[in-house]
Scaffold this motif. Structure first.
Motif, PDB file in Angstrom:
ATOM      1  N   ALA A  73      -3.910  12.356   2.406  1.00 41.82           N
ATOM      2  CA  ALA A  73      -4.985  13.355   2.379  1.00 41.82           C
ATOM      3  C   ALA A  73      -5.905  13.027   1.216  1.00 41.82           C
ATOM      4  CB  ALA A  73      -4.403  14.755   2.224  1.00 41.82           C
ATOM      5  N   GLN A  74      -7.222  13.004   1.470  1.00 36.94           N
ATOM      6  CA  GLN A  74      -8.198  12.643   0.441  1.00 36.94           C
ATOM      7  C   GLN A  74      -9.322  13.668   0.396  1.00 36.94           C
ATOM      8  OE1 GLN A  74      -8.632   9.762  -1.794  1.00 36.94           O
ATOM      9  NE2 GLN A  74      -6.436   9.930  -1.491  1.00 36.94           N
ATOM     10  N   SER A  75      -9.572  14.218  -0.789  1.00 32.65           N
ATOM     11  CA  SER A  75     -10.667  15.166  -0.960  1.00 32.65           C
ATOM     12  C   SER A  75     -11.907  14.494  -1.544  1.00 32.65           C
ATOM     13  CB  SER A  75     -10.238  16.327  -1.861  1.00 32.65           C
ATOM     14  OG  SER A  75      -9.848  15.841  -3.133  1.00 32.65           O
ATOM     15  N   SER A  76     -11.809  13.206  -1.867  1.00 31.65           N
ATOM     16  CA  SER A  76     -12.973  12.445  -2.325  1.00 31.65           C
ATOM     17  C   SER A  76     -13.019  11.140  -1.540  1.00 31.65           C
ATOM     18  CB  SER A  76     -12.897  12.166  -3.829  1.00 31.65           C
ATOM     19  OG  SER A  76     -11.711  11.470  -4.155  1.00 31.65           O
ATOM     20  N   TRP A  77     -14.232  10.667  -1.262  1.00 32.28           N
ATOM     21  CA  TRP A  77     -14.370   9.470  -0.444  1.00 32.28           C
ATOM     22  C   TRP A  77     -13.916   8.248  -1.226  1.00 32.28           C
ATOM     23  CZ3 TRP A  77     -14.334   8.316   4.303  1.00 32.28           C
ATOM     24  CH2 TRP A  77     -14.734   7.050   4.738  1.00 32.28           C
ATOM     25  N   ASN A  78     -13.067   7.449  -0.603  1.00 29.74           N
ATOM     26  CA  ASN A  78     -12.519   6.267  -1.260  1.00 29.74           C
ATOM     27  C   ASN A  78     -12.479   5.106  -0.280  1.00 29.74           C
ATOM     28  OD1 ASN A  78     -11.028   4.310  -2.566  1.00 29.74           O
ATOM     29  ND2 ASN A  78      -9.548   5.736  -3.420  1.00 29.74           N
ATOM     30  N   PRO A  79     -13.391   4.140  -0.415  1.00 25.75           N
ATOM     31  CA  PRO A  79     -13.405   3.007   0.505  1.00 25.75           C
ATOM     32  C   PRO A  79     -12.249   2.035   0.278  1.00 25.75           C
ATOM     33  CG  PRO A  79     -15.018   2.660  -1.229  1.00 25.75           C
ATOM     34  CD  PRO A  79     -14.478   4.050  -1.418  1.00 25.75           C
ATOM     35  N   ASN A  80     -11.462   2.261  -0.777  1.00 28.98           N
ATOM     36  CA  ASN A  80     -10.356   1.358  -1.103  1.00 28.98           C
ATOM     37  C   ASN A  80      -9.019   1.815  -0.519  1.00 28.98           C
ATOM     38  OD1 ASN A  80     -11.919  -0.422  -2.893  1.00 28.98           O
ATOM     39  ND2 ASN A  80     -12.056   1.399  -4.181  1.00 28.98           N
ATOM     40  N   MET A  81      -9.045   2.765   0.403  1.00 28.34           N
ATOM     41  CA  MET A  81      -7.805   3.246   0.993  1.00 28.34           C
ATOM     42  C   MET A  81      -6.999   2.144   1.686  1.00 28.34           C
ATOM     43  SD  MET A  81      -7.377   6.241  -0.017  1.00 28.34           S
ATOM     44  CE  MET A  81      -5.888   6.562   0.937  1.00 28.34           C
ATOM     45  N   PRO A  82      -7.632   1.167   2.367  1.00 26.92           N
ATOM     46  CA  PRO A  82      -6.819   0.096   2.967  1.00 26.92           C
ATOM     47  C   PRO A  82      -6.002  -0.679   1.934  1.00 26.92           C
ATOM     48  CG  PRO A  82      -8.993   0.105   3.949  1.00 26.92           C
ATOM     49  CD  PRO A  82      -9.049   1.064   2.786  1.00 26.92           C
ATOM     50  N   LEU A  83      -6.574  -0.918   0.765  1.00 30.30           N
ATOM     51  CA  LEU A  83      -5.845  -1.625  -0.279  1.00 30.30           C
ATOM     52  C   LEU A  83      -4.691  -0.767  -0.792  1.00 30.30           C
ATOM     53  CD1 LEU A  83      -5.546  -4.082  -2.111  1.00 30.30           C
ATOM     54  CD2 LEU A  83      -7.218  -3.051  -3.676  1.00 30.30           C
ATOM     55  N   ARG A  84      -4.954   0.508  -0.991  1.00 31.54           N
ATOM     56  CA  ARG A  84      -3.891   1.418  -1.418  1.00 31.54           C
ATOM     57  C   ARG A  84      -2.801   1.492  -0.359  1.00 31.54           C
ATOM     58  NH1 ARG A  84      -6.554   6.878  -3.681  1.00 31.54           N
ATOM     59  NH2 ARG A  84      -4.332   7.363  -3.736  1.00 31.54           N
ATOM     60  N   GLY A  85      -3.231   1.577   0.910  1.00 30.99           N
ATOM     61  CA  GLY A  85      -2.262   1.618   1.994  1.00 30.99           C
ATOM     62  C   GLY A  85      -1.414   0.370   2.047  1.00 30.99           C
ATOM     63  N   PHE A  86      -2.035  -0.772   1.777  1.00 28.93           N
ATOM     64  CA  PHE A  86      -1.297  -2.041   1.752  1.00 28.93           C
ATOM     65  C   PHE A  86      -0.202  -2.006   0.685  1.00 28.93           C
ATOM     66  CE2 PHE A  86      -0.975  -6.271  -0.290  1.00 28.93           C
ATOM     67  CZ  PHE A  86      -0.344  -6.959   0.737  1.00 28.93           C
ATOM     68  N   PHE A  87      -0.536  -1.498  -0.512  1.00 27.00           N
ATOM     69  CA  PHE A  87       0.456  -1.382  -1.578  1.00 27.00           C
ATOM     70  C   PHE A  87       1.601  -0.458  -1.154  1.00 27.00           C
ATOM     71  CE2 PHE A  87      -3.098  -2.243  -4.836  1.00 27.00           C
ATOM     72  CZ  PHE A  87      -2.815  -3.600  -4.830  1.00 27.00           C
ATOM     73  N   TYR A  88       1.239   0.713  -0.596  1.00 30.93           N
ATOM     74  CA  TYR A  88       2.254   1.676  -0.177  1.00 30.93           C
ATOM     75  C   TYR A  88       3.184   1.083   0.879  1.00 30.93           C
ATOM     76  CZ  TYR A  88      -0.713   5.411  -2.175  1.00 30.93           C
ATOM     77  OH  TYR A  88      -1.452   6.221  -2.987  1.00 30.93           O
ATOM     78  N   LEU A  89       2.562   0.517   1.925  1.00 29.43           N
ATOM     79  CA  LEU A  89       3.342  -0.001   3.044  1.00 29.43           C
ATOM     80  C   LEU A  89       4.260  -1.137   2.607  1.00 29.43           C
ATOM     81  CD1 LEU A  89       0.555   0.143   5.765  1.00 29.43           C
ATOM     82  CD2 LEU A  89       2.688   1.462   5.777  1.00 29.43           C
ATOM     83  N   SER A  90       3.798  -1.933   1.665  1.00 31.69           N
ATOM     84  CA  SER A  90       4.630  -3.010   1.147  1.00 31.69           C
ATOM     85  C   SER A  90       5.913  -2.454   0.545  1.00 31.69           C
ATOM     86  CB  SER A  90       3.856  -3.806   0.093  1.00 31.69           C
ATOM     87  OG  SER A  90       4.676  -4.788  -0.501  1.00 31.69           O
ATOM     88  N   ARG A  91       5.791  -1.393  -0.232  1.00 30.52           N
ATOM     89  CA  ARG A  91       6.973  -0.784  -0.841  1.00 30.52           C
ATOM     90  C   ARG A  91       7.872  -0.139   0.215  1.00 30.52           C
ATOM     91  NH1 ARG A  91       6.806   2.859  -5.604  1.00 30.52           N
ATOM     92  NH2 ARG A  91       8.730   1.781  -6.075  1.00 30.52           N
ATOM     93  N   LEU A  92       7.247   0.475   1.238  1.00 27.28           N
ATOM     94  CA  LEU A  92       8.029   1.105   2.288  1.00 27.28           C
ATOM     95  C   LEU A  92       8.832   0.071   3.075  1.00 27.28           C
ATOM     96  CD1 LEU A  92       5.425   3.723   3.576  1.00 27.28           C
ATOM     97  CD2 LEU A  92       7.561   4.216   2.375  1.00 27.28           C
ATOM     98  N   TYR A  93       8.213  -1.076   3.350  1.00 20.40           N
ATOM     99  CA  TYR A  93       8.927  -2.129   4.064  1.00 20.40           C
ATOM    100  C   TYR A  93      10.037  -2.735   3.199  1.00 20.40           C
ATOM    101  CZ  TYR A  93       5.994  -2.201   8.226  1.00 20.40           C
ATOM    102  OH  TYR A  93       5.382  -1.865   9.405  1.00 20.40           O
ATOM    103  N   GLN A  94       9.793  -2.854   1.907  1.00 19.55           N
ATOM    104  CA  GLN A  94      10.845  -3.330   1.019  1.00 19.55           C
ATOM    105  C   GLN A  94      12.049  -2.398   1.080  1.00 19.55           C
ATOM    106  OE1 GLN A  94       9.559  -4.304  -3.032  1.00 19.55           O
ATOM    107  NE2 GLN A  94       7.543  -4.797  -2.257  1.00 19.55           N
ATOM    108  N   ALA A  95      11.782  -1.091   1.067  1.00 21.03           N
ATOM    109  CA  ALA A  95      12.856  -0.106   1.131  1.00 21.03           C
ATOM    110  C   ALA A  95      13.566  -0.166   2.481  1.00 21.03           C
ATOM    111  CB  ALA A  95      12.294   1.293   0.889  1.00 21.03           C
ATOM    112  N   PHE A  96      12.799  -0.374   3.554  1.00 24.72           N
ATOM    113  CA  PHE A  96      13.374  -0.443   4.899  1.00 24.72           C
ATOM    114  C   PHE A  96      14.312  -1.639   5.016  1.00 24.72           C
ATOM    115  CE2 PHE A  96      13.398  -1.839   9.313  1.00 24.72           C
ATOM    116  CZ  PHE A  96      13.626  -0.656  10.008  1.00 24.72           C
TER     117      PHE A  96
END
Length: 289
Positions: A73-96
């Motif tokens: 959820a974002q209350s301010s516009w952020n064009p860098n969400m794909p990069l943030r998502g990449f970081f998050y997903l990387s950690r989630l896959y490591q945990a998986f």
């Protein structure tokens, strides 16, 4: 205006608080994906919790079927969400991989859940109902095909946007209604505290998030006040930083003009490193007058 006490223990966003339950999260997933899952236990929450990574924390992540989902959820516009998502997903896959004791050096192909990254945007900057942001848009121009991609699907969940989605997930509509009510009262020049109180009162009266607000009224109030004040503080700090930087530039221009150093003045306008060198030469360090 009475000062607002910021309670550090409220780290979750209101969005995460509302959709933290499996039933509510499953309803939201079904609305997004046009699916019809009925059993909340089909959903396995994988949210990283209070672990911060590079100053960021994901809102909600979960497994269902063959999909690994990340909701932000974002209350301010952020064009860098794909990069943030990449970081998050990387950690989630490591945990998986670790949880399922998968061998990365195995000769067999490891089977992984497919990622879905959804951003729910409710800021004040005008945006379409739905759009995609791609990590590859951030890459420097290259003739070679990038080996990475991460796509963030952004839904505008401001009130009056994405009506079909809101109809399918009533909690999302109610969330949008509450945020819109707060902004509406703020436009009437009410203080932030009064705007939140009036918005919560209106929602309860109109059966909007009624049970949730009656149960968590004070938590929600303090959470909203904390988040709004944090945004205001960040904007204020950015404004101060910009003004201080502009003051340094103005002082440098004046010093160079007094010394008749026209060529240095021209070069400093397009060469940041040379400008910093001149700042040091004239003792114009940050916060110095």
């Amino acid at each position: 205006m009475v000062s607002v006490r910021i309670n550090a223990k409220f780290k979750d966003t209101l969005f995460r608080m509302i959709f933290g339950g499996k039933k509510e999260l499953l309803d939201l997933y079904n609305a997004i994906n046009h699916s019809d899952y009925r059993n909340p236990d089909d959903l396995i929450v994988t949210t990283i919790g209070d672990v911060l990574y590079m100053g960021m924390k994901n809102d909600i992540s979960f497994l269902i079927g063959q999909y690994l989902n990340l909701y932000e959820a974002q209350s301010s516009w952020n064009p860098n969400m794909p990069l943030r998502g990449f970081f998050y997903l990387s950690r989630l896959y490591q945990a998986f991989v670790a949880e399922h004791e998968m061998d990365l050096f195995s000769e067999q192909l490891l089977k992984l859940p497919a990622p879905q990254f959804i951003v729910f945007y409710n800021g004040t900057k005008k945006q379409p109902d739905q759009m995609e942001l791609r990590l590859s848009d951030a890459f420097l121009p290259s003739e070679r095909t990038p080996c990475l991609e991460c796509v963030a699907t952004v839904y505008n969940i401001n009130y009056s946007h994405n009506s079909d989605l809101m109809e399918k997930c009533h909690k999302l509509y109610e969330y949008a209604y509450l945020i819109n009510a707060i902004r509406s009262y703020l436009r009437q020049n009410l203080s932030l505290e009064n705007a939140v109180d009036q918005a919560v009162k209106e929602c309860i009266g109109n059966n909007i998030l009624k049970g949730f607000l009656l149960k968590h009224r004070e938590e929600v109030r303090e959470m909203i006040l904390s988040e709004y004040n944090e945004e205001l503080h960040i904007r204020s700090e950015k404004k101060i930083s910009f003004e201080e930087g502009q003051e340094r530039v103005n002082l440098l221009i004046a010093r160079l003009a007094e010394a008749g150093r026209t060529e240095d003045l021209i070069r400093s306008a397009t060469d940041p490193e040379y400008q910093e060198q001149l700042f040091r030469e004239f003792g114009l360090f940050p916060h110095c007058n």
